[in-house]
Design a protein around this motif. Structure first.
Motif, PDB file in Angstrom:
ATOM      1  N   SER A 160       0.846  -1.194   0.000  1.00 56.87           N
ATOM      2  CA  SER A 160       0.000   0.000   0.000  1.00 56.87           C
ATOM      3  C   SER A 160       0.878   1.240   0.000  1.00 56.87           C
ATOM      4  CB  SER A 160      -0.920  -0.010   1.236  1.00 56.87           C
ATOM      5  OG  SER A 160      -1.794   1.102   1.220  1.00 56.87           O
ATOM      6  N   SER A 181      -2.973  -7.695  -2.373  1.00 57.91           N
ATOM      7  CA  SER A 181      -3.479  -6.394  -2.817  1.00 57.91           C
ATOM      8  C   SER A 181      -2.325  -5.419  -3.009  1.00 57.91           C
ATOM      9  CB  SER A 181      -4.493  -5.827  -1.826  1.00 57.91           C
ATOM     10  OG  SER A 181      -3.869  -5.496  -0.594  1.00 57.91           O
ATOM     11  N   TYR A 183      -1.645  -1.194  -3.986  1.00 58.31           N
ATOM     12  CA  TYR A 183      -2.146   0.159  -4.235  1.00 58.31           C
ATOM     13  C   TYR A 183      -1.004   1.011  -4.778  1.00 58.31           C
ATOM     14  CZ  TYR A 183      -4.094   4.810  -3.649  1.00 58.31           C
ATOM     15  OH  TYR A 183      -4.533   6.087  -3.879  1.00 58.31           O
ATOM     16  N   THR A 207      -5.099  -1.561  -7.421  1.00 58.52           N
ATOM     17  CA  THR A 207      -5.723  -0.253  -7.602  1.00 58.52           C
ATOM     18  C   THR A 207      -4.639   0.754  -7.953  1.00 58.52           C
ATOM     19  OG1 THR A 207      -7.432  -0.754  -5.959  1.00 58.52           O
ATOM     20  CG2 THR A 207      -7.090   1.563  -6.508  1.00 58.52           C
ATOM     21  N   SER A 208      -4.872   1.511  -9.010  1.00 54.26           N
ATOM     22  CA  SER A 208      -3.948   2.576  -9.407  1.00 54.26           C
ATOM     23  C   SER A 208      -4.691   3.906  -9.365  1.00 54.26           C
ATOM     24  CB  SER A 208      -3.402   2.330 -10.810  1.00 54.26           C
ATOM     25  OG  SER A 208      -2.609   3.434 -11.221  1.00 54.26           O
ATOM     26  N   ILE A 264     -11.066   7.033  -5.727  1.00 53.89           N
ATOM     27  CA  ILE A 264      -9.941   6.229  -5.239  1.00 53.89           C
ATOM     28  C   ILE A 264      -9.368   6.892  -4.001  1.00 53.89           C
ATOM     29  CG2 ILE A 264      -7.647   5.326  -5.745  1.00 53.89           C
ATOM     30  CD1 ILE A 264      -8.352   5.277  -8.637  1.00 53.89           C
ATOM     31  N   ALA A 266      -6.451   5.921  -0.780  1.00 49.91           N
ATOM     32  CA  ALA A 266      -5.467   4.943  -0.316  1.00 49.91           C
ATOM     33  C   ALA A 266      -6.080   4.070   0.763  1.00 49.91           C
ATOM     34  CB  ALA A 266      -4.230   5.653   0.231  1.00 49.91           C
TER      35      ALA A 266
END
Length: 289
Positions: A160, A181, A183, A207-208, A264, A266
């Motif tokens: 993350s 996951s 990020y 996720t970007s 989005i 964080a």
């Protein structure tokens, strides 16, 4: 300034404090001092030439020793903790801003470490071969993750990177097969070759936050999940950038799993624990580690 092998062979030395004003520590200063059970490290910004116990990949620290890090320390250099097989958990004080290259490399049994939010840099191989590391607090103001910083962290589950991270080194997460996951912040300015290079045990959720697809600054690959699209559950990207991601040569392999998201943010850590919260008033830190 402490010269090489300063306390070599002091078999009865049990406790030691490395004071704030020490700027340089030579190699093997506590070599063959296996009776030491406590080290209080207070050097604010010291450089260490080699393992303080003479430790290296072929000669790890195997005796029990308690470490206390002073609340004025700004940098954790290599040579204090690396190749320590008895270290299992550690909470660093909020003063720490830099984790040097190989600072915790080879700590095979390190399961949990709390890095304060002020840490700006995690150096090359800083946590290399920390194969048991599962609980890791990603610092809020992190700016740089070095080359192979988490190489062979086979138990790490979450990557993350906070907003503000600018540098992601080559092979930063090599052989991190337990990751589930990832990020990516919108602030990345430099990405080394194939920073994500592992074979996931479970489908990875990615996720970007960047409106422009992140691509390697050097090298020719961003992802290497052993070339299988089936290893990715989804790649969430800004809604207006979906087609750009799907058409980008570094992302189009995964076009079928790239999906839009409205907003989005964080990922939040499960715990908001701070250094002061982690330690109760009456806690005796003597045997904290």
């Amino acid at each position: 300034r402490w010269p090489n092998e300063l306390f070599y062979g002091c078999e009865n030395l049990a406790r030691v404090t490395i004071p704030e004003q020490v700027a340089y520590i030579g190699q093997n200063v506590f070599w063959e001092c296996d009776a030491i059970w406590q080290v209080k490290y207070e050097a604010i910004d010291a450089t260490i030439a080699g393992g303080i116990f003479g430790q290296h990949a072929g000669r790890p620290v195997e005796f029990e020793c308690s470490f206390i890090v002073g609340d004025q320390v700004t940098r954790i250099p290599a040579g204090v903790f690396n190749y320590n097989t008895t270290l299992t958990e550690l909470v660093l004080p909020p003063s720490v801003e830099c984790i040097d290259d190989q600072a915790f490399s080879g700590c095979q049994n390190l399961r949990s470490i709390y890095l304060p939010d002020q840490v700006r840099k995690i150096g090359a191989e800083a946590f290399g071969y920390c194969s048991s590391l599962t609980e890791f607090h990603w610092p809020l103001y992190l700016e740089e993750v070095g080359v192979q910083a988490f190489r062979w962290c086979e138990s790490l589950q979450e990557i993350s990177l906070p907003e503000g991270t600018k540098v992601l080194g080559e092979q930063a997460f090599q052989k991190c097969d337990a990751v589930r996951s990832i990020y990516l912040p919108s602030t990345l300015e430099y990405i080394g070759d194939v920073p994500f290079n592992f074979s996931p045990k479970e489908k990875v959720r990615i996720t970007s936050a960047s409106p422009v697809p992140p691509v390697p600054t050097e090298g020719d690959r961003l992802w290497n999940f052993y070339y299988t699209v089936s290893d990715v559950a989804y790649m969430k990207v800004p809604e207006k950038s979906v087609e750009e991601y799907r058409n980008n040569p570094y992302w189009n392999k995964y076009a079928s799993v790239i999906i839009p998201i409205q907003e989005i943010s964080a990922p939040r850590m499960k715990s908001e624990t701070t250094f002061s919260d982690a330690i109760q008033e009456q806690t005796d830190l003597t045997d904290a580690v």
